[in-house]
Motif scaffolding. Structure first.
Motif, PDB file in Angstrom:
ATOM      1  N   PRO A  71       0.837  -1.186   0.000  1.00  0.00           N
ATOM      2  CA  PRO A  71       0.000   0.000   0.000  1.00  0.00           C
ATOM      3  C   PRO A  71       0.881   1.249   0.000  1.00  0.00           C
ATOM      4  CG  PRO A  71      -0.075  -1.068   2.139  1.00  0.00           C
ATOM      5  CD  PRO A  71       0.734  -1.938   1.240  1.00  0.00           C
ATOM      6  N   GLN A  72       0.349   2.318  -0.511  1.00  0.00           N
ATOM      7  CA  GLN A  72       1.154   3.474  -0.907  1.00  0.00           C
ATOM      8  C   GLN A  72       2.175   3.921   0.143  1.00  0.00           C
ATOM      9  OE1 GLN A  72      -1.048   6.732  -2.460  1.00  0.00           O
ATOM     10  NE2 GLN A  72       0.673   7.350  -3.690  1.00  0.00           N
ATOM     11  N   VAL A  73       1.783   4.332   1.291  1.00  0.00           N
ATOM     12  CA  VAL A  73       2.726   4.839   2.289  1.00  0.00           C
ATOM     13  C   VAL A  73       3.482   3.695   2.949  1.00  0.00           C
ATOM     14  CG1 VAL A  73       2.931   6.090   4.477  1.00  0.00           C
ATOM     15  CG2 VAL A  73       1.395   6.928   2.683  1.00  0.00           C
ATOM     16  N   PHE A  74       2.787   2.650   3.327  1.00  0.00           N
ATOM     17  CA  PHE A  74       3.421   1.559   4.047  1.00  0.00           C
ATOM     18  C   PHE A  74       4.395   0.768   3.185  1.00  0.00           C
ATOM     19  CE2 PHE A  74      -0.591   2.213   6.404  1.00  0.00           C
ATOM     20  CZ  PHE A  74      -0.021   2.644   7.593  1.00  0.00           C
ATOM     21  N   GLY A  75       4.078   0.615   1.915  1.00  0.00           N
ATOM     22  CA  GLY A  75       4.989  -0.096   1.012  1.00  0.00           C
ATOM     23  C   GLY A  75       6.314   0.628   0.863  1.00  0.00           C
ATOM     24  N   GLN A  76       6.258   1.941   0.704  1.00  0.00           N
ATOM     25  CA  GLN A  76       7.482   2.725   0.587  1.00  0.00           C
ATOM     26  C   GLN A  76       8.264   2.717   1.896  1.00  0.00           C
ATOM     27  OE1 GLN A  76       5.730   6.371  -0.727  1.00  0.00           O
ATOM     28  NE2 GLN A  76       5.806   5.786  -2.877  1.00  0.00           N
ATOM     29  N   ALA A  77       7.549   2.803   3.017  1.00  0.00           N
ATOM     30  CA  ALA A  77       8.215   2.757   4.322  1.00  0.00           C
ATOM     31  C   ALA A  77       8.888   1.401   4.528  1.00  0.00           C
ATOM     32  CB  ALA A  77       7.219   3.038   5.436  1.00  0.00           C
ATOM     33  N   TRP A  78       8.230   0.330   4.081  1.00  0.00           N
ATOM     34  CA  TRP A  78       8.801  -1.001   4.215  1.00  0.00           C
ATOM     35  C   TRP A  78      10.064  -1.131   3.353  1.00  0.00           C
ATOM     36  CZ3 TRP A  78       9.186  -4.545   7.554  1.00  0.00           C
ATOM     37  CH2 TRP A  78       9.616  -5.814   7.211  1.00  0.00           C
ATOM     38  N   THR A  79      10.037  -0.618   2.138  1.00  0.00           N
ATOM     39  CA  THR A  79      11.227  -0.633   1.281  1.00  0.00           C
ATOM     40  C   THR A  79      12.365   0.113   1.960  1.00  0.00           C
ATOM     41  OG1 THR A  79       9.922  -0.769  -0.750  1.00  0.00           O
ATOM     42  CG2 THR A  79      12.176   0.056  -0.971  1.00  0.00           C
ATOM     43  N   GLN A  80      12.071   1.260   2.550  1.00  0.00           N
ATOM     44  CA  GLN A  80      13.087   2.050   3.243  1.00  0.00           C
ATOM     45  C   GLN A  80      13.671   1.267   4.424  1.00  0.00           C
ATOM     46  OE1 GLN A  80      14.422   4.800   2.316  1.00  0.00           O
ATOM     47  NE2 GLN A  80      15.283   5.785   4.107  1.00  0.00           N
ATOM     48  N   GLU A  81      12.821   0.615   5.187  1.00  0.00           N
ATOM     49  CA  GLU A  81      13.301  -0.139   6.354  1.00  0.00           C
ATOM     50  C   GLU A  81      14.155  -1.338   5.935  1.00  0.00           C
ATOM     51  OE1 GLU A  81      14.076  -1.444  10.207  1.00  0.00           O
ATOM     52  OE2 GLU A  81      13.586   0.516   9.363  1.00  0.00           O
ATOM     53  N   ILE A  82      13.726  -2.061   4.935  1.00  0.00           N
ATOM     54  CA  ILE A  82      14.521  -3.204   4.459  1.00  0.00           C
ATOM     55  C   ILE A  82      15.856  -2.714   3.901  1.00  0.00           C
ATOM     56  CG2 ILE A  82      14.605  -5.033   2.705  1.00  0.00           C
ATOM     57  CD1 ILE A  82      12.848  -5.648   5.143  1.00  0.00           C
ATOM     58  N   THR A  83      15.845  -1.599   3.188  1.00  0.00           N
ATOM     59  CA  THR A  83      17.091  -1.032   2.666  1.00  0.00           C
ATOM     60  C   THR A  83      18.001  -0.636   3.812  1.00  0.00           C
ATOM     61  OG1 THR A  83      15.915  -0.233   0.702  1.00  0.00           O
ATOM     62  CG2 THR A  83      18.061   0.754   1.159  1.00  0.00           C
ATOM     63  N   ARG A  84      17.452  -0.019   4.851  1.00  0.00           N
ATOM     64  CA  ARG A  84      18.251   0.384   6.014  1.00  0.00           C
ATOM     65  C   ARG A  84      18.893  -0.817   6.697  1.00  0.00           C
ATOM     66  NH1 ARG A  84      18.322   0.430  11.203  1.00  0.00           N
ATOM     67  NH2 ARG A  84      16.326  -0.617  11.397  1.00  0.00           N
ATOM     68  N   ARG A  85      18.104  -1.838   6.934  1.00  0.00           N
ATOM     69  CA  ARG A  85      18.650  -3.045   7.584  1.00  0.00           C
ATOM     70  C   ARG A  85      19.734  -3.705   6.736  1.00  0.00           C
ATOM     71  NH1 ARG A  85      13.312  -6.192   9.908  1.00  0.00           N
ATOM     72  NH2 ARG A  85      12.555  -4.467  11.176  1.00  0.00           N
ATOM     73  N   THR A  86      19.497  -3.759   5.447  1.00  0.00           N
ATOM     74  CA  THR A  86      20.465  -4.376   4.539  1.00  0.00           C
ATOM     75  C   THR A  86      21.746  -3.555   4.493  1.00  0.00           C
ATOM     76  OG1 THR A  86      18.634  -5.273   3.237  1.00  0.00           O
ATOM     77  CG2 THR A  86      20.813  -5.244   2.196  1.00  0.00           C
TER      78      THR A  86
END
Length: 140
Positions: A71-86
């Protein structure tokens, strides 16, 4: 020293193909050790294979996360979080001392890595206001 290059624009996106990949490949041919972290959209497997081969030829490591915008906001936030962890994992495991970030969302990650781990931070942003302030005298 290995440089971590973080971009939210996938290598398989237009910006990635026209700007990021040539830049990274050129630096690698000059002897820089680079690890690219990008968010790739689904359905681009053929292009991923093409760029993976090009990166392998010059010694660039490439880690991909799945780009989500739904979903629009949550999907982008999830991508950001996974990128941060990686990114955090890559910096810790490869003793990265320089993080180069392309665009604002990765810059938040790079700044955190600078504050928490002491990595040097390069913020590569391109935007209209930046161009205006750099060239404002020539706009008369």
């Amino acid at each position: 020293m290995t440089i971590l290059y973080i971009t939210q624009d996938g290598i398989t996106d237009h910006i990635g193909r026209s700007q990021v990949a040539p830049y990274v490949l050129g630096l690698a041919r000059l002897g820089f050790r680079i690890h690219v972290l990008s968010a790739e959209k689904p359905g681009r497997e053929a292009l991923i294979d093409v760029y993976q081969r090009q990166f392998d030829e010059v010694g660039v490591r490439w880690t991909r996360v799945h780009y989500r915008n739904r979903p629009q906001v949550f999907g982008q936030a999830w991508t950001q979080e996974i990128t941060r962890r990686t990114a955090w994992r890559i910096v810790m495991s490869e003793n990265i001392r320089l993080v180069h970030c392309r665009s604002f969302p990765p810059a938040l990650i790079g700044h955190q890595l600078k504050r928490k781990l002491g990595a040097r931070f390069v913020f590569d942003f391109r935007d209209f206001l930046c161009r205006y302030w750099i060239n404002k005298d020539s706009w008369n």
